[in-house]
Design a protein around this motif. Structure first.
Motif, short mmCIF file in Angstrom:
data_model
loop_
_atom_site.label_atom_id
_atom_site.label_comp_id
_atom_site.label_asym_id
_atom_site.label_seq_id
_atom_site.Cartn_x
_atom_site.Cartn_y
_atom_site.Cartn_z
N TRP A 157 0.98 -1.33 -0.27
CA TRP A 157 -0.10 0.16 0.36
C TRP A 157 0.79 0.93 -0.31
CZ3 TRP A 157 0.81 2.79 3.86
CH2 TRP A 157 1.46 2.58 5.20
N ASP A 160 -11.71 2.04 5.75
CA ASP A 160 -11.01 2.15 5.72
C ASP A 160 -10.33 0.40 5.94
OD1 ASP A 160 -9.45 4.75 5.80
OD2 ASP A 160 -7.87 4.59 7.99
N TYR A 165 -4.82 -0.09 3.45
CA TYR A 165 -3.66 -0.79 3.93
C TYR A 165 -3.31 -1.87 3.55
CZ TYR A 165 -3.81 4.09 6.77
OH TYR A 165 -3.65 5.29 6.52
N GLU A 180 -26.18 2.42 8.58
CA GLU A 180 -25.11 1.80 9.77
C GLU A 180 -24.00 2.48 8.51
OE1 GLU A 180 -24.16 0.86 12.73
OE2 GLU A 180 -22.61 1.13 12.70
N GLN A 219 -21.87 5.48 9.26
CA GLN A 219 -19.68 5.52 9.10
C GLN A 219 -19.10 6.50 8.48
OE1 GLN A 219 -17.93 2.06 9.93
NE2 GLN A 219 -19.49 0.95 11.07
N ARG A 229 -14.08 13.29 11.07
CA ARG A 229 -13.52 13.57 11.86
C ARG A 229 -12.31 13.93 11.12
NH1 ARG A 229 -13.86 7.92 15.56
NH2 ARG A 229 -15.65 8.29 16.55
N LYS A 230 -11.82 13.20 9.86
CA LYS A 230 -11.39 13.47 8.94
C LYS A 230 -11.00 15.13 8.31
CE LYS A 230 -7.79 10.25 8.11
NZ LYS A 230 -8.47 8.84 6.87
N ASP A 255 -8.44 1.47 12.16
CA ASP A 255 -9.60 1.69 12.38
C ASP A 255 -10.32 0.25 12.53
OD1 ASP A 255 -10.13 4.36 12.59
OD2 ASP A 255 -11.25 4.92 10.58
N GLU A 291 -13.11 0.42 15.32
CA GLU A 291 -13.44 2.17 15.72
C GLU A 291 -15.14 2.17 15.81
OE1 GLU A 291 -11.57 4.14 17.39
OE2 GLU A 291 -13.40 5.47 17.16
N TYR A 292 -15.92 1.00 14.75
CA TYR A 292 -17.05 1.59 14.29
C TYR A 292 -17.92 -0.17 14.18
CZ TYR A 292 -15.54 5.51 12.08
OH TYR A 292 -14.88 6.90 11.75
N PHE A 343 -11.25 7.02 18.99
CA PHE A 343 -12.29 8.45 18.67
C PHE A 343 -11.30 10.02 17.53
CE2 PHE A 343 -14.83 7.24 22.37
CZ PHE A 343 -15.59 7.07 21.70
N ASP A 347 -9.37 12.06 15.78
CA ASP A 347 -10.00 12.95 14.51
C ASP A 347 -8.84 13.31 14.08
OD1 ASP A 347 -10.04 14.39 16.57
OD2 ASP A 347 -12.17 15.11 17.09
N GLN A 357 1.39 1.73 9.06
CA GLN A 357 0.20 2.41 9.38
C GLN A 357 -0.62 3.09 10.33
OE1 GLN A 357 -2.88 -1.09 8.66
NE2 GLN A 357 -1.86 -2.21 7.43
N TYR A 372 -1.22 6.73 9.35
CA TYR A 372 -2.80 6.76 9.97
C TYR A 372 -3.04 8.22 11.00
CZ TYR A 372 -7.20 6.18 11.84
OH TYR A 372 -8.64 6.32 12.30
#
Lengths: 647, 647
Positions: free
Chosen positions: A314, A502, A506, A623, A627, A634-635, B502, B505-506, B514, B516, B627, B631
């Motif tokens: 990646w 994500d 990666y 969902e 998400q 968040r980004k 992640d 994460e969800y 969390f 961000d 990674q 990230y």
């Protein structure tokens, strides 16, 4: 001798061939002329319809004449109506069968007024379904790789199921939408499946025999390593004489068992499958070797162009999976045998909800091409979501280069299993039907095909308007609540259901979106990116090259842009993400309400199954929405303009 | 009658009991006094050692006296040396066996100079290994859930393996590090495994018989639903009389088969396992019902405190999985029967490389507690990475409240399988050994235990310094290149190997960071967060409450901070992430070089296996580094101060 119509097992949905669909034909006086096995099939169909609805096979004063003037292999037929008599003429049984089903499709309209003789002829000689069915249950992929409709119709737990009446009924369904070939096993050919080619060919022959009366030829996925795995040779080098001899002998034995065998489907040098690269040979060498073995018998090899580096790093931004098929195959144009067909996925990646059309289509004028679509909804809701793919497929088939010079064949990965509704989600039957009809006539209006399917399946007095509303926009709805603007692959790794933004970022699979705090997307321009855009002919290369001209829906496939980039729609990229995700969920809610309102107007089991799947679709759509929106909030740090909840 | 020492199958590594380790004892004149089965075990050990190294069992002028003065169950022994005679005295065979292995451990030092009589007595009466072994291969989890050392020693493909000599050898290894109990099946009790309790108890009895000569009592994981699943009752309500009777009867039959049976291990109302909640009963009700069935026979129930909502909505920030065990169990303090032991994972989450110590430990003064560690390296490199957990476990066991009032027992999830090296990675044997020794004496210096293990395993003239260097810092190295600052769970979902920042994460598992564009971490303070910090006693509640006092290594576990937050180390959080990830990989490279330099100095098969695993560890460590760094760079936009490559 009329061939009896296959009997469906109790509880199996008749899909687009309910008994009622045969009433217009069945109540009439029908004359059948001609001979040959497929004429007998038509004969049986008519006899059954007449027995049920009061008509009769009759020499005198027929209202419907079905005439095969010979017994060639043509699939064309001519339909006309004059002086109160509807006539279908064909030069052989195949054409007559398609003509018969066309009359069924027209229903009462086939028997009204006058109708100038019109010839119907498929645009594509081969209209194939590839079943990704395993014979033995695969420890990871199960019985059917990417199957969302139960088990396989053909195989269970390492053996042929032997339920040949159901297979025959399946052939009938396929014939009624125009499909004429079936590959009976997964392109990933595991150990058990490899042996279908040799000592287990009898099991394939049984399936072929069940499908044959409906004009369907059987094909087999084979492993390129067969000479080693099955033949005990030390090599599978396509230029090695012993290898060629082995394939010639094996193929001759296949044709002894199945005289009208269609040919081989091959996934070589792809995702771990063996292929000619191991011997320093080209894919043309590999394909031509198999074509050579098949040619004496009239068979064809379908050689898949799905070749790319699935162990990519990646970190390596110089490799672009989207380029791979073109880079591998265009230099080989003109070097494939006439009976070697290159089978190209419609997009450069892998059946995402939105991809550009593969630049390979149109770039190999001296090679026979088959375009591969995916009826099984691997990335489009896995038959738990309503996602009618007609509009997407139609866009692909009408796309510039493709529409201009065409391709020879159309193939789809099957979405069928042993589920009582055939396709898990009853509304996913529409994808199968649409594939068959588009394969016959790629320039057909998909909306009209959808209405055809609705009319046949739900009856002339069914809730056509509501069903059309539920299905017609469902692909765009799915696109809205999933991966935005052509970016793709934001799915859970492995099974590919549900969101994971994500999940493939990666990974070694060549599937990236490169989202950071400033922007998102893959620069595939020639000027600053991977150069993929340059694989297209004019004007598409230029159109895709610049974010200013690139269509919104493919923007992130071709360009990395800031979240504040303004789309042609006038919205920023980030606001587009929020808006479409809220809209997509709202559209699912609306469609679900429409479906709920149909209770009592559609068959109860069908209604219940769809209603239950809508619950899951809505859960999953929410969902996705939350998400994806959270991830990009968040980004980017950019709030939704309209202040809706982003977690 | 001396019991013969078990014979290892060819090729199986002797771990910390190589023949050479018995030379100091074996070359001497040894007197054994006492009787009982475990004395016979000692007798066999001594006989074998003397036969090999030239010593003898002798009444006259012994250099070593091993004396059991009675046959009670005590595990204590006294060791002394005077006038050229080393003496081990115990009040029963168990203590004598531990004393014997202690002499082996001391080697020549046991026979030098004078030694004042010193008593050895385990701090913890029960030192148990829980095997997460399935009898039948589970479709997802395989033979051993979270097993990284091949198959199970006890079970294969649905049946007992019956390789009881290997089981006996296993018992011997465990006795030699101080472990005295083994639970032979997975706490997730599936259908096949449930039956070990009833009609298949004979298979457990065979294992118990093989382990018994080394002082190891056998335990069984049982399903709370057993009365329904096995007994045909309609309920498993712990207050229902028929349920109590069923358990009493089933337990009596277990004791008929295994008179010294240890008891039950239960995972109830946890990750889908059945439990008392279904009947509106408490966990104390559930545990006490089983304790009641076991009490007449002297057995114990180990009731796991790993209870949390594993179907949490990630959008819900009010639920904090870390709080769950405390919230569920502290209100029940004092309500558990004396022979019901609450088995508490050492941290509040799930065996991450860094967690705070569970606040439950110390908060239930009226309940017997067992602390559960994880020798199997589920989240710490899965026995492909060197990660010696001694320092982590020692920190846990010395932690304030725990150290103050202690806990009754120590349990570890086993890292052993049928691998020739027992633990997959040969150096992972050190974790098993260290667990046993720390369970005996929780305040021991882990570094000294490590040296003990090295000396026994690699011999007195082995490369002790190099091995110590390779292992001693390996946990901190692993922490450096994986999830930073206590944040945890940045692993690939499902199998938990390799990075996926992640990945959880969800998810519904209650595992979030969390992150961000501005910062990262979970606010678990009482003032503004989930209140988890308030579950600790003074001074820990206060220490954890504020980012200013919270230890760096737990900062992101307790607080959400900006990337620019300055740690006590003087570095910012983001720079800490970069620095530790580069350092971690460099440390792996250095350790790998040390190992390479040992070629020729350690047994070749062992060297080769470790060298091969280091290749994978390095590959994986780089993947983690890149990674995680990518990230956080993509999120924060902050470049590495030192300009190293972040992709």
């Amino acid at each position: 001798m009329p061939l009896p119509v296959p009997v469906l097992p109790d509880g199996v949905d008749p899909a687009w061939l309910p008994e009622e669909a045969f009433r217009p034909v069945g109540g009439r006086r029908v004359l059948i002329r001609g001979s040959g096995p497929l004429v007998e099939t038509v004969h049986g169909e008519v006899a059954e319809a007449c027995a049920r609805f009061g008509g009769a096979l009759a020499e005198d004063d027929p209202e419907l004449v079905l005439e095969a003037t010979g017994d060639d292999g043509s699939e064309a037929f001519t339909l006309g109506r004059r002086d109160g008599r509807t006539t279908v003429t064909a030069s052989g049984g195949r054409g007559l069968l398609y003509g018969f089903f066309h009359v069924v499709r027209l229903g009462e309209a086939a028997f009204q007024g006058e109708r100038r003789a019109e010839e119907h002829r498929p645009a594509s000689a081969l209209r194939m379904l590839d079943h990704w069915d395993n014979v033995a249950v695969h420890p990871v992929m199960g019985q059917v790789e990417r199957g969302y409709a139960g088990g396989s119709l053909f195989w269970a737990d390492g053996r042929a199921r032997g339920e040949l009446e159901r297979v025959r009924a399946y052939g009938r369904l396929l014939a009624a939408c125009g499909i004429n070939a079936v590959a009976v096993n997964n392109v990933n050919v595991h150990e058990t499946e490899a042996r279908l080619l040799t000592d287990r060919i009898g099991e394939v022959a049984d399936i072929a025999a069940a499908l044959r009366p409906y004009g369907i030829r059987t094909q087999l996925s084979v492993t390129f390593a067969a000479p080693i795995v099955l033949g005990g040779l030390e090599t599978a080098d396509p230029l090695d004489d012993s290898v060629r001899r082995w394939w010639a002998g094996a193929t001759a034995r296949v044709y002894e068992a199945i005289p009208d065998f269609g040919g081989y489907v091959v996934k070589a040098d792809s995702e771990g499958q063996p292929g000619p690269f191991a011997y320093g040979r080209t894919h043309a060498d590999g394909a031509n070797m198999l074509a050579g073995a098949l040619a004496p018998h009239g068979g064809t090899v379908h050689w898949r162009a799905f070749v790319y580096d699935h162990r990519q790093d990646w970190r390596d931004r110089t490799t672009d999976r989207a380029r791979a098929a073109y880079d591998h195959f265009v230099p080989l144009d003109g070097r494939f045998a006439p009976n070697a067909v290159l089978q190209v996925k419609h997009g450069p990646m892998d059946f995402q909800v939105r991809e550009p059309v593969s630049p390979l289509i149109g770039a190999m004028p001296h090679t026979a091409l088959a375009v591969e679509l995916q009826a099984t909804q691997e990335y489009t809701g896995q038959q738990r979501h309503v996602c009618w793919l007609g509009p997407m497929w139609s866009e692909v088939l009408r796309f510039g280069p493709a529409a201009g010079r065409g391709f020879e064949e159309l193939v789809a990965v099957s979405n069928v299993g042993d589920d009582p509704f055939w396709t898990g989600h009853p509304l996913a039957q529409a994808n199968l039907y649409t594939f068959g009809r588009l394969a016959w006539r790629p320039d057909a209006d998909p909306g009209a095909i959808l209405d055809e399917w609705i009319g046949l399946t739900f009856g002339a007095d069914g809730p056509a308007k509501e069903l059309h509303a539920v299905l017609d926009g469902s692909w765009r709805t799915y696109e809205k609540y999933t991966a935005p603007l052509g970016v793709g692959f934001m799915v859970q790794p492995g099974h590919h259901y549900g969101p994971s933004v994500d999940g493939y970022e990666y990974s070694p699979w060549g599937t990236y979106h490169f989202a950071d705090r400033d922007g998102v997307g893959v620069d595939r321009s020639s000027a600053t990116g991977t150069g993929y855009a340059g694989q297209y002919a004019t004007p598409w290369a230029e159109t895709y090259e610049s974010p200013g001209t690139c269509p919104d829906e493919l923007l992130l496939f071709f360009h990395h842009v800031p979240y504040g980039h303004v789309l042609k729609s006038g919205r920023t990229v980030i606001q587009h993400i929020y808006d479409t995700h809220f809209e997509g969920v709202a559209e699912v809610e609306a469609a679900m309400a429409v479906w709920a309102s149909l209770k009592g107007r559609v068959e109860p089991a069908r209604h219940a199954r769809v209603a239950e799947r809508y619950e899951e679709q809505l859960r999953c759509a929410r969902e996705w929405r939350d998400q994806v929106n959270s991830y990009f909030f968040r980004k980017s740090g950019v709030p939704d303009e309209r202040g809706r909840t982003v977690y």
